[in-house]
Design a protein around this motif. Sequence first.
Motif, PDB file in Angstrom:
ATOM      1  N   LEU A   1      -7.250  -5.776  -2.310  1.00 33.87           N
ATOM      2  CA  LEU A   1      -7.498  -6.152  -0.442  1.00 33.87           C
ATOM      3  C   LEU A   1      -9.047  -6.846  -0.504  1.00 33.87           C
ATOM      4  O   LEU A   1      -9.058  -7.826   0.647  1.00 33.87           O
ATOM      5  CB  LEU A   1      -7.733  -4.872   0.130  1.00 33.87           C
ATOM      6  CG  LEU A   1      -7.820  -5.123   1.640  1.00 33.87           C
ATOM      7  CD1 LEU A   1      -6.643  -5.533   2.279  1.00 33.87           C
ATOM      8  CD2 LEU A   1      -7.978  -3.337   2.133  1.00 33.87           C
TER       9      LEU A   1
ATOM     10  N   ALA B   1       0.950  -1.145  -0.105  1.00 36.53           N
ATOM     11  CA  ALA B   1       0.021   0.030   0.004  1.00 36.53           C
ATOM     12  C   ALA B   1       0.878   1.329  -0.063  1.00 36.53           C
ATOM     13  O   ALA B   1       0.528   2.292  -0.546  1.00 36.53           O
ATOM     14  CB  ALA B   1      -0.833   0.094   1.160  1.00 36.53           C
TER      15      ALA B   1
ATOM     16  N   LEU C   1      -5.125   3.272  -6.528  1.00 36.89           N
ATOM     17  CA  LEU C   1      -5.690   3.248  -4.985  1.00 36.89           C
ATOM     18  C   LEU C   1      -6.816   2.218  -5.070  1.00 36.89           C
ATOM     19  O   LEU C   1      -7.239   1.256  -4.275  1.00 36.89           O
ATOM     20  CB  LEU C   1      -5.874   4.231  -4.353  1.00 36.89           C
ATOM     21  CG  LEU C   1      -4.614   5.066  -3.942  1.00 36.89           C
ATOM     22  CD1 LEU C   1      -4.902   6.392  -3.125  1.00 36.89           C
ATOM     23  CD2 LEU C   1      -3.927   4.058  -2.913  1.00 36.89           C
TER      24      LEU C   1
ATOM     25  N   TRP D   1      -5.737  -1.059  -5.801  1.00 31.44           N
ATOM     26  CA  TRP D   1      -5.061  -1.872  -4.521  1.00 31.44           C
ATOM     27  C   TRP D   1      -6.469  -2.211  -3.815  1.00 31.44           C
ATOM     28  O   TRP D   1      -6.362  -3.258  -3.018  1.00 31.44           O
ATOM     29  CB  TRP D   1      -4.211  -0.853  -3.832  1.00 31.44           C
ATOM     30  CG  TRP D   1      -3.679  -1.642  -2.962  1.00 31.44           C
ATOM     31  CD1 TRP D   1      -2.507  -2.339  -2.662  1.00 31.44           C
ATOM     32  CD2 TRP D   1      -4.091  -1.588  -1.324  1.00 31.44           C
ATOM     33  NE1 TRP D   1      -2.264  -2.776  -1.407  1.00 31.44           N
ATOM     34  CE2 TRP D   1      -3.136  -2.288  -0.683  1.00 31.44           C
ATOM     35  CE3 TRP D   1      -5.218  -0.761  -0.736  1.00 31.44           C
ATOM     36  CZ2 TRP D   1      -3.415  -2.395   0.780  1.00 31.44           C
ATOM     37  CZ3 TRP D   1      -5.299  -1.235   0.680  1.00 31.44           C
ATOM     38  CH2 TRP D   1      -4.475  -1.989   1.380  1.00 31.44           C
ATOM     39  N   LEU D   2      -7.386  -1.313  -3.506  1.00 37.79           N
ATOM     40  CA  LEU D   2      -8.291  -1.869  -2.668  1.00 37.79           C
ATOM     41  C   LEU D   2      -9.330  -3.019  -3.257  1.00 37.79           C
ATOM     42  O   LEU D   2      -9.612  -3.848  -2.355  1.00 37.79           O
ATOM     43  CB  LEU D   2      -9.399  -0.442  -2.461  1.00 37.79           C
ATOM     44  CG  LEU D   2      -8.836   0.694  -1.638  1.00 37.79           C
ATOM     45  CD1 LEU D   2     -10.073   1.832  -1.836  1.00 37.79           C
ATOM     46  CD2 LEU D   2      -8.941   0.121  -0.009  1.00 37.79           C
TER      47      LEU D   2
END
Length: 89
Positions: free
Chosen positions: A48, A22, A41, A44-45
């Motif tokens: 996740l 992150a 981002l 990346w989320l």
Amino acid sequence: MKRPLWQWVLGWVGFVALLATAIFYAASGLLAPGWAVALLLIIWLALLVVAIWLLRTQRPLYVMVLPLVAALTWFGVLTAGENLLGWTG
């Protein structure tokens, strides 16, 4: 089906490694424009969410692949932006 403990440990190691990526995504603003950082981002989320889903659905070993996917995606996007779109740091 219950998974062995070592599979869960490796799954959580992969999860922690994904969390460690992150910082690279957040620091991308040094090279990429704001819209690209926001897109990174979001990617990346999404990774996740996939990691959490894999841990909850009894597939912890697949989580080990996600940090590699995250690193390659980050590197690929920044390299492509630098070469094709002229991003400079």
